[in-house]
Design a protein around this motif. Structure first.
Motif, PDB file in Angstrom:
ATOM      1  N   ASP A   1      -8.809  20.793  74.644  1.00 30.74           N
ATOM      2  CA  ASP A   1      -8.197  22.089  74.342  1.00 30.74           C
ATOM      3  C   ASP A   1      -7.821  22.824  75.620  1.00 30.74           C
TER       4      ASP A   1
ATOM      5  N   THR B   1      -6.648  26.571  77.687  1.00 33.91           N
ATOM      6  CA  THR B   1      -7.188  27.920  77.750  1.00 33.91           C
ATOM      7  C   THR B   1      -6.487  28.822  76.743  1.00 33.91           C
ATOM      8  N   ALA B   2      -7.139  29.905  76.416  1.00 32.65           N
ATOM      9  CA  ALA B   2      -6.594  30.840  75.429  1.00 32.65           C
ATOM     10  C   ALA B   2      -5.284  31.440  75.915  1.00 32.65           C
ATOM     11  N   ALA B   3      -5.195  31.725  77.227  1.00 35.96           N
ATOM     12  CA  ALA B   3      -3.975  32.348  77.759  1.00 35.96           C
ATOM     13  C   ALA B   3      -2.788  31.403  77.630  1.00 35.96           C
TER      14      ALA B   3
ATOM     15  N   ALA C   1      -2.508  28.910  75.509  1.00 31.09           N
ATOM     16  CA  ALA C   1      -2.228  28.721  74.081  1.00 31.09           C
ATOM     17  C   ALA C   1      -1.427  29.881  73.525  1.00 31.09           C
ATOM     18  N   ALA C   2      -1.779  31.106  73.946  1.00 35.10           N
ATOM     19  CA  ALA C   2      -1.076  32.287  73.447  1.00 35.10           C
ATOM     20  C   ALA C   2       0.378  32.280  73.913  1.00 35.10           C
ATOM     21  N   GLU C   3       0.627  31.920  75.186  1.00 34.12           N
ATOM     22  CA  GLU C   3       1.997  31.897  75.691  1.00 34.12           C
ATOM     23  C   GLU C   3       2.804  30.795  75.010  1.00 34.12           C
TER      24      GLU C   3
ATOM     25  N   ARG D   1       2.384  29.739  71.942  1.00 33.04           N
ATOM     26  CA  ARG D   1       2.749  30.226  70.607  1.00 33.04           C
ATOM     27  C   ARG D   1       3.908  31.209  70.693  1.00 33.04           C
ATOM     28  N   ARG D   2       3.876  32.079  71.695  1.00 33.04           N
ATOM     29  CA  ARG D   2       4.943  33.085  71.827  1.00 33.04           C
ATOM     30  C   ARG D   2       6.298  32.422  72.011  1.00 33.04           C
TER      31      ARG D   2
ATOM     32  N   ASN E   1       7.071  29.484  70.907  1.00 29.14           N
ATOM     33  CA  ASN E   1       7.302  28.542  69.799  1.00 29.14           C
ATOM     34  C   ASN E   1       7.238  27.089  70.282  1.00 29.14           C
TER      35      ASN E   1
END
Length: 982
Positions: free
Chosen positions: A352, A354-356, A358-360, A362-363, A365
Motif C-alpha cells: 500500500d 501513503t495516504a497523501a 493515494a488521495a492525490e 484519487r483526485r 482519477n
C-alpha cells in the motif's frame, strides 16, 4: 495517437516563436528553439528511432539525458557526419540532419532483425565459441563478415570540414553539474570570493528542476539563481560542456559542443583542460529501469524522462500510460501526466502507498495497482498493451506508453576516475562516492541526498568548503529555500520478471538476464569478467542504466550482497568524445606544431621561400637570388664564397651546462676531451650512443670555469637534452651539474665569408674582432642595445665565419642591424639549401651521414679522440665489426661524366660489379660545386675499395641510370683551412 497530439498547445521551455525544421531519415520535420532532437522527434510522433546492436530489435527513446542507450543517431552529412550521437543530448538546430543507425534497408524493415531467430546461438561469448575454431584460419575467414555486421553508426570517409579547438582554463572552484546542488555550490563559492567555473552538459542550467512545471516555484527559484550568477563577474557558466574525466592535479577534461550546422566558422567542438584549485561534483543521479520480458520495445521510457518531455518540452509522450515503479518518486511523473490529460495507471511493486499519494491519485482519477509488477508487453514498433502480475492474478492493460522507475543510481563516475572506489549505502540502495582527494567535494543526489532542499543545502556547504580550500572566506549568504516535497529515497529492490521474450539488462549491447545467468554458470562471476564476457556496459552509454541492475543480478546468483560482489572500474571518458575534439587543430599539416625563429617575419617579408625542417620553418632560399631553388642556391653559395652571407641559425639546440662538475660531465659525454678547454674558447664535439654509434655533434663554448654553452644540431636538440638529463639521473647522480634548454632564449645568426670580419667590426665597433682577439673557436662577449651579446668564431661553410647570439626578442633588430652594417660589403641573406651545399664542399658531416648507423671511424672522426677512454660509447665503439676492413667509410665523390649529375641515395658499385642489391655503399649528400664546376658528393663506401683516385658507379634505381664518379677526399675545398683561419 496522432503526431499533432503529442505537442501540447501551451507550456514548456521552448520558444514557439522560433520554429525549426530538421530531417530524420530524409523526412522533413519541425520543432522549436529549446527542443532536443529527441523531444522534437517525440513531438512529431516518431517512436521508432533505431535498431539494437546484436538482434536489430526496434528501439525508441528511453531517457532524456546522456544515459540514453537506444536513440543513437548519425548527425550531419558528408565530412560533418558523426555517428552514435544520443538524440537526447542534441540541441535542435535549423537544418539539422539526422538518420537512424544499424538498419537495412530501412528502419521500419530491417533484414538483420532475423538475428532474433538465432538468439540461442548468439548468447554471451558466442564469438569465442563460434568463430575462433580449431585454428587461426577459422577466425580469418569469419572476421570480414563480423566486421561488416559490427558497430552501430557508420563514420564518414570524407575530410571533416569542422574546426576543433583546444583550450586551457583555470579556476579556483570548478563545479560540475548545473542542477540545484551545483547552482547553490557555485553561488556560495563565488560569494566567498572564489573564481568559479560552472560546468553543465545541457544547453540550459537547472538539472532536474527543468522537469518541474515551468510556472511553479522551482522555475522561479531557478530564474532568480541563474540571474544572480550571471551578474557575478567571477563566475563563468559553461553550458553545452561535458566534464568527461577527472585527472591528477585537480584537472578536468571538458568538451563543449556546437551542433548547429548554420554556424559556419564556429568551432564544432572545443576541448578544454580546466585546472582548478578545488572541484565540486554535483552530477546528480540516473534513474534505473525495470527488468521484464520485452522491456526494450519503443514506448518504454524512464519515468523521469516522460516528466522531462512533458514539463520542459510540452510533449505528452502518450495518452494511455502505465507507470511501473518501486518508489514514490515515479508518482510525481504520474501526477503530472494525469494533470496534462493522460489516462494513467500505476503498477507499484510494493504494498500500500501513503495516504497523501493515494488521495492525490484519487483526485486525478488515477488507478493504482499495489503489489503488481510487469510480466511482459505486446507490441512491435510501439507498445500496445502491458501484462501485469498482481495479487488478483494476471491481467492485461492497453497503453501506448510505459514509464518505468526502479530507483536511482548516484552518478559517481567522475569521483572514481582517480582510483577511489564507490561504496554501497543501504538506505539509498546504491553506490555513493567512497571518498574524495584533497580539494574535491560532492553535493546533491550524487551523495545520496535526493530532495531538492537537501541538494541546495549540501551544495551551499560544499561551495563554502571549496572556497575555503582556496583561501577564500568571505561571508556567503544562505540560498533561498526550495522544498518540492520529494519523498525520502526508498531502498525497495526491483524484482525481475522474465516470462516469454527477452528481458534486457543492457539495452545497447543486447545483454539479457539469460546472458548473465550463462556467464555465472560458465564461471565468469567476477563483475569485471562478467562485463567482458557478456559485453555488458561496453557500449557508448558505458552501462549507465544497466550497471546496477547487472550487479544486482550477479549478486543474487552468487548469493552475496552487492557490496560483496563489487563494481566495475569507472574510467574516463564519462561519455563518448570525438577524436577530432582531442586532436584539435593538430591534424593534417598541423599534426605537429610549427616553430618559428625570431626572424621569421622578416624572412617572409623579404622574399624567402620557407621550408619545413623538422618542426622549424626555415628559409629555403631567397627569391632575389634566383627564380627557383636550383638557381638561387648557386647564387647564394657564390655570394658567401666571394663576399659574405647572413644565415638564421636560431634553430640550433642550445643548452646551458653549469655546476662545479660541468667539465667532468662534458668530458664523459663527448668522445673528445673538454676538461682542459680554456675559458673563452669553443670546441667541436661528438657524442656517442652507448653502442658506439654517433649520436650528435655540435660545438660547446666554455663561458667560465663552471659554465658551458652547448649547441646541438637542429634535429637532435630535444634528444640531446633528454640524454643529458638521463645520464645525470641514472649514470652519474653524484655529479653537481644542471642542464637547461635555452634554445628559445637566444636568437642566433651566422655571418660567413671573406668579408665577415669587416662586417662585424662595422656592426659592433665596441668589440675587438681582430684575428688575435677573436681567433677561430674564440668567444667575444658584449652588449647591443642593453642586451647580452655573444659572438663565437665558428664555421660550417669553410669560410671565416662568426655566430652571433642575442636575446630572442632582439633577434630581428640585430639581424636588420647586421644587414645595414654589411651593405657596403655586399652582405645578403642565404638559405638552408646553400648552407647544406657549402658544408658538402667543405666535407662537414651532418644528418645524412650521422644517421644512427655510423661510428667515429666511419666518418673520419676517430683521430680527434685518440687514446681517450671513459666516455659514453667508448667500449662498444671498439668492437671488431667497427674495425672491419670492408666497413663503409666516408669518402668524397666527383662526377666524371659530362652532362650527368650525382644524386643523393644512389647505390655505389665498383666497375665490373653486377648492378643489383645493396652494392658497396651509398651517396649521402650531393651538391653542385661552383668552385669545382661539377657535381660532388659525400658517400659511405666499403673501406676495402675506398681508394682515392679509383672509379665507382653510382646507380640510381628510380631514374634507371648509372653515373661514373671518382673517389676523392671528402674535403673538396681549402683542405688546409686557410680560408677558415685567415
Amino acid at each position: 495517437m496522432n503526431s499533432s497530439d503529442r505537442r501540447l498547445p501551451a507550456g514548456g521551455r521552448i520558444d514557439r516563436a522560433q520554429p525549426i525544421d530538421f530531417s530524420f531519415d530524409g523526412r522533413k520535420l519541425y520543432g522549436y528553439q529549446g527542443d532536443t532532437l529527441a523531444s522534437a522527434l517525440l513531438a512529431n510522433g516518431v517512436t521508432l528511432t533505431g535498431r539494437s546492436f546484436k538482434y536489430h530489435r526496434p528501439r525508441g527513446i528511453f531517457s532524456a539525458g546522456p544515459e540514453e542507450p537506444n536513440a543513437l543517431v548519425t548527425l550531419g552529412a558528408g565530412g560533418r557526419r558523426e555517428p552514435n550521437m544520443p538524440a537526447t543530448t542534441l540541441e535542435l538546430a535549423q537544418a539539422m540532419i539526422a538518420e537512424s543507425q544499424n538498419r537495412w534497408p530501412s528502419l521500419g524493415f530491417d533484414l538483420q532483425s532475423i538475428n532474433g531467430l538465432f538468439a540461442p546461438f548468439l548468447s554471451a561469448g558466442f564469438y569465442y565459441k563460434t568463430f575462433m575454431g580449431p585454428s587461426r584460419r577459422a577466425w580469418m575467414f569469419y572476421e570480414h563478415f563480423i566486421r561488416r555486421a559490427a558497430g552501430l553508426g557508420r563514420a564518414g570517409a570524407e575530410p571533416d570540414p569542422g574546426r576543433y579547438e583546444t583550450r586551457h582554463a583555470f579556476a579556483d572552484v570548478a563545479v560540475v553539474g548545473g542542477g540545484p546542488a551545483g547552482l547553490s555550490a557555485a553561488r556560495a563559492a563565488a560569494a566567498a570570493g572564489a573564481r568559479v567555473a560552472l560546468i553543465e552538459q545541457d544547453f540550459l542550467l537547472g538539472g532536474q528542476l527543468l522537469s518541474e512545471r515551468p510556472d511553479g516555484e522551482a522555475a522561479a527559484w531557478l530564474k532568480a539563481t541563474e540571474a544572480e550568477l550571471m551578474g557575478l563577474p567571477n563566475v563563468a557558466m559553461l553550458r553545452k560542456t561535458m566534464a568527461f574525466g577527472t585527472y591528477d592535479g585537480n584537472t578536468l577534461g571538458l568538451i563543449e559542443r556546437n551542433d548547429d550546422p548554420a554556424e559556419e566558422g564556429a568551432a564544432r567542438q572545443v576541448f578544454t583542460m580546466l585546472r582548478a584549485r578545488s572541484i565540486i561534483l554535483a552530477a546528480g543521479a540516473i534513474e534505473r529501469p525495470l527488468v521484464f520480458s520485452n522491456n526494450d520495445r519503443p514506448g518504454v521510457m524512464l519515468a523521469s524522462a516522460a516528466r522531462a518531455y512533458l514539463n520542459r518540452f510540452a510533449v505528452l509522450s502518450g495518452r494511455r500510460i502505465l507507470v511501473a515503479t518501486t518508489n514514490d518518486g515515479a508518482y510525481r511523473t504520474a501526477f503530472d501526466l494525469a494533470a496534462a490529460g493522460a489516462e494513467v495507471t500505476v503498477a507499484d511493486q510494493r504494498g500500500d502507498l501513503t495516504a497523501a499519494l493515494a488521495a492525490e491519485a484519487r483526485r486525478l482519477n488515477m488507478t493504482i495497482r499495489s503489489g503488481t509488477q510487469i510480466a511482459g508487453l505486446r507490441g512491435g514498433h510501439a507498445v500496445k498493451a502491458v501484462k501485469l502480475a498482481g495479487p488478483g492474478g494476471n491481467s492485461e492493460i492497453a497503453c501506448d506508453l510505459l514509464c518505468v522507475s526502479g530507483g536511482w543510481s548516484p552518478t559517481v563516475h567522475l569521483t572514481a576516475h582517480l582510483g577511489v572506489k564507490p561504496v554501497y549505502r543501504d538506505d539509498v540502495d546504491g553506490f555513493i562516492p567512497g571518498g574524495f582527494p584533497a580539494g574535491h567535494f560532492g553535493a546533491g543526489a550524487m551523495m545520496g541526498r535526493f530532495s531538492t532542499a537537501d541538494a541546495i543545502d549540501g551544495g551551499h556547504h560544499a561551495g563554502i568548503e571549496a572556497a575555503a580550500f582556496c583561501r577564500k572566506s568571505a561571508a556567503a549568504p544562505a540560498p533561498a529555500r526550495l522544498d518540492l516535497g520529494e519523498a525520502a529515497p526508498d531502498a525497495f529492490r526491483a524484482i525481475p520478471f522474465v516470462g516469454r521474450g527477452k528481458a534486457f539488462v543492457d539495452f545497447q549491447m543486447d545483454v539479457t538476464t539469460k546472458d548473465i545467468e550463462l556467464a555465472h554458470r560458465e564461471g565468469y562471476e567476477s563483475v569485471e569478467h562478467l562485463k567482458r564476457y557478456t559485453t555488458l556496459g561496453m557500449g557508448t552509454d558505458q552501462g549507465k542504466t544497466s550497471n546496477f541492475t547487472a550487479l544486482s543480478a550477479m549478486a543474487a546468483l552468487r548469493h552475496e550482497t552487492i557490496p560483496q560482489t563489487g563494481t566495475t572500474t569507472f574510467r574516463p571518458p564519462y561519455a563518448p568524445v570525438a577524436i577530432g575534439a582531442l586532436a584539435g587543430r593538430a591534424v593534417g599539416h598541423h599534426f605537429k606544431p610549427f616553430r618559428l625563429t625570431p626572424m621569421h617575419d622578416w624572412h617572409v617579408a623579404n622574399g624567402a621561400d620557407m621550408l619545413e625542417v623538422g618542426l622549424w620553418m626555415r628559409p629555403y632560399f631567397y627569391r632575389a637570388a634566383g627564380r627557383d631553388v636550383n638557381e638561387a642556391y648557386i647564387t647564394e653559395m657564390r655570394m658567401v664564397r666571394g663576399a659574405a652571407g647572413l644565415m638564421d641559425i636560431s634553430t640550433l639546440g642550445k643548452i646551458d651546462v653549469q655546476g662545479p662538475d660541468a667539465a667532468i660531465f662534458l668530458d664523459r659525454v663527448y668522445a673528445n676531451g673538454f676538461a682542459k678547454l680554456p675559458v673563452g674558447r669553443a670546441r667541436y664535439g661528438v657524442m656517442l650512443r652507448d653502442d658506439g654509434i654517433v649520436f650528435d655533434d655540435g660545438t660547446t663554448t666554455r663561458l667560465s670555469e663552471s659554465r658551458f654553452f652547448m649547441t646541438t644540431s637542429t634535429a637532435k636538440a630535444a634528444d640531446v637534452l633528454s640524454r643529458l638529463e638521463f645520464l645525470l639521473d641514472t649514470a652519474w647522480p653524484d655529479l653537481r651539474v644542471a642542464v637547461t634548454s635555452v634554445s628559445d632564449e637566444w636568437a642566433a645568426m651566422s655571418v660567413a665569408g671573406p668579408r665577415s670580419r669587416d662586417i662585424l667590426a662595422a656592426a659592433f665597433p665596441q668589440l675587438d674582432v681582430s684575428n688575435d682577439a677573436l681567433p677561430h673557436m674564440g668567444l667575444a662577449e658584449g652588449e647591443f642595445g642593453g642586451r647580452a651579446l655573444r659572438i663565437m668564431r665558428l664555421s660550417y661553410s669553410g669560410e671565416r665565419a662568426y655566430e652571433i647570439y642575442v636575446g630572442a626578442t632582439a633577434g630581428e633588430t640585430v639581424w636588420r642591424h647586421l644587414l645595414e652594417a654589411g651593405a657596403p660589403f655586399d652582405l645578403r641573406p642565404y638559405g638552408v639549401e646553400a648552407l647544406g651545399a657549402l658544408r658538402v664542399e667543405k666535407g662537414h658531416v651532418a644528418g645524412p651521414e650521422i644517421d644512427g648507423r655510423t661510428a667515429l671511424d666511419d666518418l673520419g672522426l676517430g683521430r680527434m679522440v685518440g687514446k681517450r677512454a671513459g666516455f659514453v660509447g667508448d667500449v662498444l665503439r671498439r668492437r671488431p665489426a667497427f674495425q672491419a676492413s670492408d666497413r663503409q667509410r666516408l669518402v668524397g665523390l666527383e662526377c666524371t661524366e659530362e652532362g650527368k649529375r650525382l644524386r643523393g641515395g644512389a647505390i655505389l658499385f665498383m666497375p665490373g660489379d653486377t648492378v643489383a642489391g645493396h652494392g658497396r655503399g651509398r651517396i649521402t649528400s650531393v651538391t653542385f660545386s661552383p668552385e669545382l664546376d661539377r657535381y660532388v658528393g659525400l658517400a659511405l663506401l666499403a673501406g676495402d675499395v675506398a681508394v682515392e683516385g679509383s672509379e665507382v658507379l653510382a646507380a640510381y634505381p628510380m631514374k634507371a641510370e648509372t653515373v661514373r664518379a671518382r673517389i676523392v677526399s671528402p674535403v673538396f675545398l681549402d683542405p688546409k683551412g686557410e680560408r677558415l683561419h685567415g
